[in-house]
Enzyme design. Sequence first.
Site, PDB file in Angstrom:
ATOM      1  N   THR A 162      45.781  52.976  40.054  1.00 58.03           N
ATOM      2  CA  THR A 162      45.464  54.099  40.790  1.00 58.03           C
ATOM      3  C   THR A 162      46.668  54.925  41.329  1.00 58.03           C
ATOM      4  OG1 THR A 162      43.671  52.930  41.667  1.00 58.03           O
ATOM      5  CG2 THR A 162      44.533  54.979  42.989  1.00 58.03           C
TER       6      THR A 162
ATOM      7  N   ASN B   7      43.413  39.996  46.552  1.00 61.38           N
ATOM      8  CA  ASN B   7      44.869  41.039  46.755  1.00 61.38           C
ATOM      9  C   ASN B   7      44.733  42.137  47.644  1.00 61.38           C
ATOM     10  OD1 ASN B   7      44.834  44.198  45.539  1.00 61.38           O
ATOM     11  ND2 ASN B   7      42.955  43.025  44.612  1.00 61.38           N
TER      12      ASN B   7
ATOM     13  N   LEU C  89      47.714  50.049  46.799  1.00 62.41           N
ATOM     14  CA  LEU C  89      48.029  51.052  46.004  1.00 62.41           C
ATOM     15  C   LEU C  89      49.185  51.610  45.760  1.00 62.41           C
ATOM     16  CD1 LEU C  89      44.906  53.534  47.149  1.00 62.41           C
ATOM     17  CD2 LEU C  89      44.763  51.891  45.522  1.00 62.41           C
TER      18      LEU C  89
ATOM     19  N   ASN D 257      39.145  56.399  42.423  1.00 64.48           N
ATOM     20  CA  ASN D 257      38.834  55.125  43.350  1.00 64.48           C
ATOM     21  C   ASN D 257      38.346  55.286  44.669  1.00 64.48           C
ATOM     22  OD1 ASN D 257      39.330  52.699  45.011  1.00 64.48           O
ATOM     23  ND2 ASN D 257      41.483  52.506  44.271  1.00 64.48           N
TER      24      ASN D 257
ATOM     25  N   CYS E 113      38.966  52.987  48.948  1.00 67.42           N
ATOM     26  CA  CYS E 113      40.187  52.914  49.590  1.00 67.42           C
ATOM     27  C   CYS E 113      39.822  53.547  51.104  1.00 67.42           C
ATOM     28  CB  CYS E 113      41.269  53.469  48.952  1.00 67.42           C
ATOM     29  SG  CYS E 113      40.671  55.015  48.282  1.00 67.42           S
TER      30      CYS E 113
ATOM     31  N   ASN F 248      34.359  47.694  42.457  1.00 66.77           N
ATOM     32  CA  ASN F 248      35.489  47.186  42.765  1.00 66.77           C
ATOM     33  C   ASN F 248      35.432  45.645  43.336  1.00 66.77           C
ATOM     34  OD1 ASN F 248      38.131  47.527  43.622  1.00 66.77           O
ATOM     35  ND2 ASN F 248      38.087  49.639  43.718  1.00 66.77           N
ATOM     36  N   THR F 249      36.444  45.495  43.837  1.00 67.18           N
ATOM     37  CA  THR F 249      36.542  43.904  44.489  1.00 67.18           C
ATOM     38  C   THR F 249      35.851  43.977  45.845  1.00 67.18           C
ATOM     39  OG1 THR F 249      38.259  44.736  45.753  1.00 67.18           O
ATOM     40  CG2 THR F 249      39.042  43.508  43.899  1.00 67.18           C
TER      41      THR F 249
ATOM     42  N   SER G  59      41.138  40.951  36.246  1.00 63.45           N
ATOM     43  CA  SER G  59      41.650  39.424  36.807  1.00 63.45           C
ATOM     44  C   SER G  59      41.899  38.592  35.607  1.00 63.45           C
ATOM     45  CB  SER G  59      40.712  38.470  37.618  1.00 63.45           C
ATOM     46  OG  SER G  59      40.474  39.211  38.883  1.00 63.45           O
TER      47      SER G  59
HETATM   48  C1  FMN Z   1      46.025  42.824  41.513  1.00 63.53           C
HETATM   49  C2  FMN Z   1      44.936  43.845  41.584  1.00 63.53           C
HETATM   50  C3  FMN Z   1      45.218  45.308  41.810  1.00 63.53           C
HETATM   51  C4  FMN Z   1      44.177  46.287  41.589  1.00 63.53           C
HETATM   52  N1  FMN Z   1      44.346  47.497  41.906  1.00 63.53           N
HETATM   53  C5  FMN Z   1      43.472  48.247  41.879  1.00 63.53           C
HETATM   54  C6  FMN Z   1      43.933  49.765  41.847  1.00 63.53           C
HETATM   55  O1  FMN Z   1      44.984  50.147  41.874  1.00 63.53           O
HETATM   56  N2  FMN Z   1      42.654  50.607  41.721  1.00 63.53           N
HETATM   57  C7  FMN Z   1      41.398  50.331  41.720  1.00 63.53           C
HETATM   58  O2  FMN Z   1      40.349  51.086  41.698  1.00 63.53           O
HETATM   59  N3  FMN Z   1      41.010  48.887  41.486  1.00 63.53           N
HETATM   60  C8  FMN Z   1      41.982  47.972  41.632  1.00 63.53           C
HETATM   61  N4  FMN Z   1      41.818  46.596  41.529  1.00 63.53           N
HETATM   62  C9  FMN Z   1      40.370  46.078  41.234  1.00 63.53           C
HETATM   63  C10 FMN Z   1      40.175  46.079  39.812  1.00 63.53           C
HETATM   64  O3  FMN Z   1      40.232  47.206  39.228  1.00 63.53           O
HETATM   65  C11 FMN Z   1      38.491  45.580  39.569  1.00 63.53           C
HETATM   66  O4  FMN Z   1      37.736  46.522  39.869  1.00 63.53           O
HETATM   67  C12 FMN Z   1      38.286  44.255  40.153  1.00 63.53           C
HETATM   68  O5  FMN Z   1      39.495  43.274  40.401  1.00 63.53           O
HETATM   69  C13 FMN Z   1      37.128  43.311  39.589  1.00 63.53           C
HETATM   70  O6  FMN Z   1      37.359  43.096  38.534  1.00 63.53           O
HETATM   71  P1  FMN Z   1      37.856  41.732  37.767  1.00 63.53           P
HETATM   72  O7  FMN Z   1      36.998  40.697  38.581  1.00 63.53           O
HETATM   73  O8  FMN Z   1      37.864  41.849  36.283  1.00 63.53           O
HETATM   74  O9  FMN Z   1      39.268  41.627  38.418  1.00 63.53           O
HETATM   75  C14 FMN Z   1      42.527  45.527  41.837  1.00 63.53           C
HETATM   76  C15 FMN Z   1      42.431  44.190  41.411  1.00 63.53           C
HETATM   77  C16 FMN Z   1      43.577  43.450  41.364  1.00 63.53           C
HETATM   78  C17 FMN Z   1      43.377  41.791  41.454  1.00 63.53           C
END
Ligand code: FMN
Length: 305
Positions: free
Chosen positions: A47, A70, A74, A128, A131, A191-192, A265
Amino acid sequence: MKTNLNVNFSGIELKNPVLTASGTFGYGYELADLIPLNELGGIVTKTITLRPREGNLQPRIAEVESGILNTIGLQNIGVRAFVEEPLEKLNRIGVPIIVSVAGSKTSEYIETVKILSGRRGVSAIELNLSCPNLKKKIICHDLCLVSEIIRGVKNVSKVPVIAKLSPLVTDIVEIALAAQNSGVDGLTLSNTYPAMAINIETFKPKLSTFRGGVSGSCIKPMSVRCVYDAYQSIKVPIIGCGGIMTGEDAIEFILAGATVVSVGSSSLVSPQNLIKIIYGIKGILERKNINSVKDIIGIVNKSFG
Ligand SMILES: Cc1cc2nc3c(=O)[nH]c(=O)nc-3n(C[C@H](O)[C@H](O)[C@H](O)COP(=O)(O)O)c2cc1C
Protein backbone atom coordinates in the site's frame (compact mmCIF):
# COMPACT_ATOMS: atom_id res chain seq x y z
CA MET A 1 -5.85 -31.34 -22.82
CA LYS A 2 -4.48 -27.79 -22.65
CA THR A 3 -6.29 -25.86 -19.95
CA ASN A 4 -6.67 -22.12 -20.43
CA LEU A 5 -5.83 -20.08 -17.34
CA ASN A 6 -6.30 -16.60 -18.76
CA VAL A 7 -9.00 -14.36 -17.29
CA ASN A 8 -10.25 -10.83 -17.80
CA PHE A 9 -10.67 -8.72 -14.68
CA SER A 10 -12.51 -5.45 -15.31
CA GLY A 11 -10.95 -5.15 -18.74
CA ILE A 12 -7.45 -6.20 -17.60
CA GLU A 13 -6.18 -9.32 -19.38
CA LEU A 14 -4.32 -11.68 -17.02
CA LYS A 15 -2.50 -14.80 -18.22
CA ASN A 16 -3.56 -16.62 -15.06
CA PRO A 17 -5.67 -15.77 -12.00
CA VAL A 18 -2.85 -15.54 -9.42
CA LEU A 19 -1.80 -12.16 -8.03
CA THR A 20 0.46 -11.21 -5.15
CA ALA A 21 -1.42 -9.77 -2.16
CA SER A 22 -0.63 -6.23 -1.10
CA GLY A 23 2.13 -5.78 1.46
CA THR A 24 3.46 -9.32 1.31
CA PHE A 25 5.65 -8.94 -1.77
CA GLY A 26 7.41 -5.61 -1.21
CA TYR A 27 6.88 -3.08 -3.99
CA GLY A 28 6.75 -6.09 -6.32
CA TYR A 29 10.07 -6.21 -8.18
CA GLU A 30 12.51 -7.08 -5.36
CA LEU A 31 12.01 -10.85 -5.63
CA ALA A 32 13.00 -11.08 -9.30
CA ASP A 33 16.02 -13.26 -8.42
CA LEU A 34 13.85 -15.76 -6.55
CA ILE A 35 10.92 -16.35 -8.92
CA PRO A 36 10.07 -15.64 -12.58
CA LEU A 37 7.86 -12.60 -11.97
CA ASN A 38 6.61 -12.61 -15.56
CA GLU A 39 4.82 -15.93 -14.86
CA LEU A 40 2.49 -14.28 -12.35
CA GLY A 41 -1.03 -13.21 -13.31
CA GLY A 42 -0.23 -9.79 -11.88
CA ILE A 43 1.36 -7.93 -9.01
CA VAL A 44 -0.42 -5.94 -6.31
CA THR A 45 2.07 -3.54 -4.71
CA LYS A 46 2.34 -2.82 -1.02
CA THR A 47 0.00 0.00 0.00
CA ILE A 48 1.23 3.43 -1.05
CA THR A 49 0.19 6.64 0.74
CA LEU A 50 0.44 10.33 -0.21
CA ARG A 51 3.34 10.94 2.18
CA PRO A 52 6.04 8.46 3.30
CA ARG A 53 5.23 6.41 6.42
CA GLU A 54 7.68 4.74 8.77
CA GLY A 55 5.15 2.19 9.93
CA ASN A 56 4.66 0.91 13.47
CA LEU A 57 7.33 0.07 16.03
CA GLN A 58 8.79 -3.45 16.25
CA PRO A 59 7.70 -6.14 16.92
CA ARG A 60 5.39 -5.95 13.91
CA ILE A 61 5.05 -9.64 13.04
CA ALA A 62 4.26 -12.70 15.19
CA GLU A 63 3.59 -16.28 14.22
CA VAL A 64 0.29 -17.69 15.46
CA GLU A 65 -1.46 -21.06 15.00
CA SER A 66 -1.71 -21.56 11.21
CA GLY A 67 -1.21 -17.89 10.52
CA ILE A 68 0.69 -14.62 10.79
CA LEU A 69 -0.20 -11.64 12.94
CA ASN A 70 1.03 -8.28 11.62
CA THR A 71 0.98 -4.61 12.39
CA ILE A 72 3.27 -3.19 9.71
CA GLY A 73 1.40 0.13 9.73
CA LEU A 74 1.60 0.82 5.98
CA GLN A 75 5.34 1.54 5.91
CA ASN A 76 6.14 2.96 2.45
CA ILE A 77 8.15 5.63 0.68
CA GLY A 78 5.16 7.74 -0.40
CA VAL A 79 3.62 8.04 -3.85
CA ARG A 80 6.07 10.58 -5.32
CA ALA A 81 9.10 8.40 -4.60
CA PHE A 82 7.14 5.32 -5.69
CA VAL A 83 6.54 6.64 -9.20
CA GLU A 84 10.24 7.61 -9.52
CA GLU A 85 11.77 4.19 -8.91
CA PRO A 86 9.66 1.14 -7.95
CA LEU A 87 7.07 1.86 -10.64
CA GLU A 88 9.76 2.14 -13.31
CA LYS A 89 11.17 -1.25 -12.27
CA LEU A 90 7.71 -2.82 -12.09
CA ASN A 91 7.05 -1.64 -15.64
CA ARG A 92 9.80 -3.89 -16.97
CA ILE A 93 8.24 -7.11 -15.63
CA GLY A 94 5.51 -7.26 -18.26
CA VAL A 95 2.53 -8.27 -16.09
CA PRO A 96 -0.38 -6.06 -14.98
CA ILE A 97 0.48 -3.93 -11.96
CA ILE A 98 -2.23 -3.03 -9.46
CA VAL A 99 -1.16 -0.24 -7.11
CA SER A 100 -2.63 -0.41 -3.62
CA VAL A 101 -3.50 3.00 -2.15
CA ALA A 102 -4.56 4.17 1.31
CA GLY A 103 -5.12 7.42 3.17
CA SER A 104 -6.67 8.67 6.36
CA LYS A 105 -9.21 10.87 4.54
CA THR A 106 -10.87 11.10 1.12
CA SER A 107 -8.62 13.90 -0.18
CA GLU A 108 -5.49 11.79 0.51
CA TYR A 109 -6.85 8.89 -1.55
CA ILE A 110 -7.77 11.27 -4.38
CA GLU A 111 -4.41 13.09 -4.39
CA THR A 112 -2.49 9.80 -4.40
CA VAL A 113 -4.55 8.36 -7.24
CA LYS A 114 -4.16 11.59 -9.26
CA ILE A 115 -0.39 11.12 -9.12
CA LEU A 116 -0.61 7.44 -10.11
CA SER A 117 -3.42 7.33 -12.61
CA GLY A 118 -2.47 7.41 -16.24
CA ARG A 119 1.22 6.58 -15.50
CA ARG A 120 2.68 3.93 -17.72
CA GLY A 121 2.51 0.58 -15.95
CA VAL A 122 -0.43 1.23 -13.62
CA SER A 123 -3.14 -1.22 -14.73
CA ALA A 124 -5.52 -0.63 -11.82
CA ILE A 125 -5.80 0.91 -8.37
CA GLU A 126 -6.70 -1.16 -5.31
CA LEU A 127 -8.13 0.99 -2.51
CA ASN A 128 -7.12 -0.38 0.87
CA LEU A 129 -10.22 0.55 2.88
CA SER A 130 -9.21 -1.45 5.96
CA CYS A 131 -7.06 1.29 7.45
CA PRO A 132 -8.08 3.80 10.15
CA ASN A 133 -9.56 7.23 9.33
CA LEU A 134 -8.73 10.44 11.22
CA LYS A 135 -10.97 9.31 14.10
CA LYS A 136 -9.08 5.98 14.26
CA LYS A 137 -12.13 4.06 12.96
CA ILE A 138 -11.69 1.50 10.17
CA ILE A 139 -12.83 3.21 6.93
CA CYS A 140 -14.79 0.15 5.81
CA HIS A 141 -17.02 0.46 8.85
CA ASP A 142 -18.42 3.75 7.54
CA LEU A 143 -20.58 3.22 4.45
CA CYS A 144 -20.77 6.95 3.65
CA LEU A 145 -17.00 7.29 3.75
CA VAL A 146 -16.54 4.18 1.58
CA SER A 147 -18.89 5.70 -1.03
CA GLU A 148 -17.25 9.12 -0.83
CA ILE A 149 -13.75 7.71 -1.35
CA ILE A 150 -14.78 5.48 -4.26
CA ARG A 151 -16.71 8.24 -6.03
CA GLY A 152 -13.87 10.71 -5.50
CA VAL A 153 -11.23 8.31 -6.79
CA LYS A 154 -13.36 7.19 -9.75
CA ASN A 155 -13.61 10.85 -10.82
CA VAL A 156 -9.85 11.14 -11.23
CA SER A 157 -8.78 7.61 -12.14
CA LYS A 158 -8.08 6.61 -15.74
CA VAL A 159 -7.78 2.92 -14.77
CA PRO A 160 -10.15 0.45 -13.04
CA VAL A 161 -10.62 0.98 -9.30
CA ILE A 162 -10.86 -2.03 -6.98
CA ALA A 163 -11.98 -1.74 -3.35
CA LYS A 164 -10.35 -4.05 -0.80
CA LEU A 165 -12.71 -4.58 2.11
CA SER A 166 -12.20 -5.68 5.68
CA PRO A 167 -13.93 -8.99 6.43
CA LEU A 168 -14.84 -7.91 9.95
CA VAL A 169 -18.10 -6.13 9.23
CA THR A 170 -21.66 -6.99 10.21
CA ASP A 171 -22.71 -7.60 6.61
CA ILE A 172 -20.12 -7.86 3.83
CA VAL A 173 -22.88 -7.75 1.19
CA GLU A 174 -24.07 -4.33 2.39
CA ILE A 175 -20.59 -2.84 1.99
CA ALA A 176 -19.95 -4.65 -1.28
CA LEU A 177 -23.20 -3.22 -2.68
CA ALA A 178 -22.38 0.27 -1.44
CA ALA A 179 -18.99 0.02 -3.17
CA GLN A 180 -20.60 -1.23 -6.36
CA ASN A 181 -23.25 1.52 -6.33
CA SER A 182 -20.46 4.08 -5.96
CA GLY A 183 -18.97 2.90 -9.25
CA VAL A 184 -16.20 0.54 -8.18
CA ASP A 185 -14.89 -1.82 -10.91
CA GLY A 186 -13.98 -4.78 -8.69
CA LEU A 187 -13.68 -5.92 -5.08
CA THR A 188 -10.92 -7.65 -3.13
CA LEU A 189 -12.40 -9.89 -0.44
CA SER A 190 -10.79 -9.65 1.91
CA ASN A 191 -8.09 -8.19 4.16
CA THR A 192 -6.78 -9.58 7.48
CA TYR A 193 -8.97 -10.14 10.56
CA PRO A 194 -8.36 -7.98 13.65
CA ALA A 195 -6.56 -10.19 16.17
CA MET A 196 -4.17 -10.36 19.12
CA ALA A 197 -1.62 -12.71 20.69
CA ILE A 198 0.05 -12.59 24.12
CA ASN A 199 3.41 -13.95 25.24
CA ILE A 200 2.69 -15.95 28.38
CA GLU A 201 6.34 -15.75 29.58
CA THR A 202 6.64 -11.94 29.46
CA PHE A 203 2.91 -11.30 30.00
CA LYS A 204 3.14 -8.83 27.10
CA PRO A 205 1.29 -8.63 23.77
CA LYS A 206 3.32 -10.06 20.89
CA LEU A 207 2.89 -6.90 18.76
CA SER A 208 3.98 -3.34 19.60
CA THR A 209 0.46 -2.06 18.89
CA PHE A 210 -1.10 -4.90 20.94
CA ARG A 211 -3.69 -5.63 18.21
CA GLY A 212 -2.90 -6.51 14.61
CA GLY A 213 -4.36 -8.37 11.65
CA VAL A 214 -4.23 -12.13 11.22
CA SER A 215 -3.71 -13.83 7.85
CA GLY A 216 -2.84 -17.32 6.55
CA SER A 217 -4.60 -20.71 6.54
CA CYS A 218 -6.55 -19.99 9.72
CA ILE A 219 -8.68 -17.30 7.97
CA LYS A 220 -9.42 -19.19 4.74
CA PRO A 221 -12.94 -20.53 5.51
CA MET A 222 -14.09 -17.11 6.70
CA SER A 223 -12.67 -15.37 3.63
CA VAL A 224 -14.22 -17.95 1.27
CA ARG A 225 -17.57 -17.21 2.92
CA CYS A 226 -17.15 -13.46 2.22
CA VAL A 227 -16.60 -14.19 -1.49
CA TYR A 228 -19.54 -16.60 -1.66
CA ASP A 229 -21.94 -14.14 0.02
CA ALA A 230 -20.86 -11.14 -2.05
CA TYR A 231 -20.89 -13.04 -5.37
CA GLN A 232 -24.61 -13.70 -5.01
CA SER A 233 -25.47 -10.00 -4.82
CA ILE A 234 -22.93 -8.09 -6.87
CA LYS A 235 -22.01 -7.85 -10.55
CA VAL A 236 -18.43 -6.57 -10.35
CA PRO A 237 -15.65 -9.19 -10.35
CA ILE A 238 -13.98 -10.34 -7.13
CA ILE A 239 -10.34 -10.91 -6.15
CA GLY A 240 -10.48 -13.68 -3.52
CA CYS A 241 -7.93 -13.34 -0.74
CA GLY A 242 -7.26 -14.93 2.64
CA GLY A 243 -5.35 -18.06 3.50
CA ILE A 244 -4.57 -19.32 0.00
CA MET A 245 -1.57 -21.63 0.38
CA THR A 246 -2.13 -24.11 -2.49
CA GLY A 247 -3.81 -24.54 -5.87
CA GLU A 248 -6.66 -26.32 -4.09
CA ASP A 249 -7.26 -23.28 -1.89
CA ALA A 250 -7.27 -21.00 -4.95
CA ILE A 251 -9.82 -23.24 -6.70
CA GLU A 252 -12.06 -23.05 -3.63
CA PHE A 253 -12.16 -19.24 -3.87
CA ILE A 254 -12.85 -19.40 -7.62
CA LEU A 255 -15.72 -21.85 -7.09
CA ALA A 256 -17.15 -19.45 -4.48
CA GLY A 257 -17.11 -16.59 -7.01
CA ALA A 258 -13.61 -15.10 -7.29
CA THR A 259 -12.38 -14.34 -10.84
CA VAL A 260 -8.84 -13.92 -9.55
CA VAL A 261 -7.04 -14.68 -6.27
CA SER A 262 -4.31 -12.86 -4.38
CA VAL A 263 -1.78 -14.69 -2.24
CA GLY A 264 -0.07 -13.16 0.79
CA SER A 265 1.16 -15.24 3.73
CA SER A 266 1.98 -18.22 1.53
CA SER A 267 4.43 -16.12 -0.46
CA LEU A 268 5.98 -14.89 2.79
CA VAL A 269 6.63 -18.55 3.68
CA SER A 270 8.20 -19.03 0.23
CA PRO A 271 7.78 -16.80 -2.86
CA GLN A 272 7.98 -20.00 -4.95
CA ASN A 273 4.54 -20.90 -3.62
CA LEU A 274 3.00 -18.36 -6.02
CA ILE A 275 4.26 -20.36 -9.00
CA LYS A 276 3.26 -23.66 -7.32
CA ILE A 277 -0.28 -22.28 -6.89
CA ILE A 278 -0.51 -21.42 -10.62
CA TYR A 279 0.59 -24.94 -11.57
CA GLY A 280 -1.67 -26.38 -8.85
CA ILE A 281 -4.74 -24.70 -10.37
CA LYS A 282 -3.75 -25.92 -13.83
CA GLY A 283 -3.25 -29.50 -12.60
CA ILE A 284 -6.66 -29.65 -10.92
CA LEU A 285 -8.47 -28.27 -13.99
CA GLU A 286 -6.66 -30.71 -16.29
CA ARG A 287 -7.47 -33.65 -14.01
CA LYS A 288 -11.13 -32.66 -14.15
CA ASN A 289 -11.09 -32.05 -17.94
CA ILE A 290 -12.06 -28.39 -17.62
CA ASN A 291 -11.09 -26.25 -20.63
CA SER A 292 -10.90 -22.89 -18.95
CA VAL A 293 -10.69 -21.54 -15.41
CA LYS A 294 -13.47 -19.13 -16.41
CA ASP A 295 -15.87 -22.10 -16.58
CA ILE A 296 -15.78 -22.65 -12.81
CA ILE A 297 -16.06 -19.08 -11.47
CA GLY A 298 -18.87 -19.01 -8.90
CA ILE A 299 -20.11 -22.43 -9.92
CA VAL A 300 -21.04 -23.32 -6.33
CA ASN A 301 -23.59 -20.51 -6.34
CA LYS A 302 -25.00 -21.65 -9.67
CA SER A 303 -25.43 -25.28 -8.63
CA PHE A 304 -26.89 -24.82 -5.17
CA GLY A 305 -28.42 -21.32 -5.17
C1 FMN B 1 3.08 -8.67 6.56
C2 FMN B 1 1.80 -8.27 5.90
C3 FMN B 1 1.67 -6.99 5.37
C4 FMN B 1 0.48 -6.59 4.75
N1 FMN B 1 0.38 -5.34 4.22
C5 FMN B 1 -0.76 -4.97 3.55
C6 FMN B 1 -0.85 -3.71 2.91
O1 FMN B 1 0.10 -2.91 2.88
N2 FMN B 1 -2.02 -3.41 2.28
C7 FMN B 1 -3.09 -4.27 2.23
O2 FMN B 1 -4.12 -3.96 1.61
N3 FMN B 1 -3.01 -5.51 2.81
C8 FMN B 1 -1.88 -5.85 3.46
N4 FMN B 1 -1.79 -7.10 4.03
C9 FMN B 1 -2.93 -8.03 3.91
C10 FMN B 1 -2.73 -8.98 2.70
O3 FMN B 1 -2.67 -8.27 1.49
C11 FMN B 1 -3.88 -10.00 2.62
O4 FMN B 1 -5.09 -9.32 2.41
C12 FMN B 1 -4.01 -10.82 3.91
O5 FMN B 1 -2.74 -11.14 4.41
C13 FMN B 1 -4.82 -12.10 3.69
O6 FMN B 1 -4.22 -12.92 2.73
P1 FMN B 1 -3.23 -14.16 3.10
O7 FMN B 1 -3.93 -14.98 4.12
O8 FMN B 1 -2.99 -14.83 1.80
O9 FMN B 1 -1.99 -13.54 3.66
C14 FMN B 1 -0.61 -7.51 4.66
C15 FMN B 1 -0.47 -8.80 5.19
C16 FMN B 1 0.70 -9.19 5.81
C17 FMN B 1 0.83 -10.59 6.36
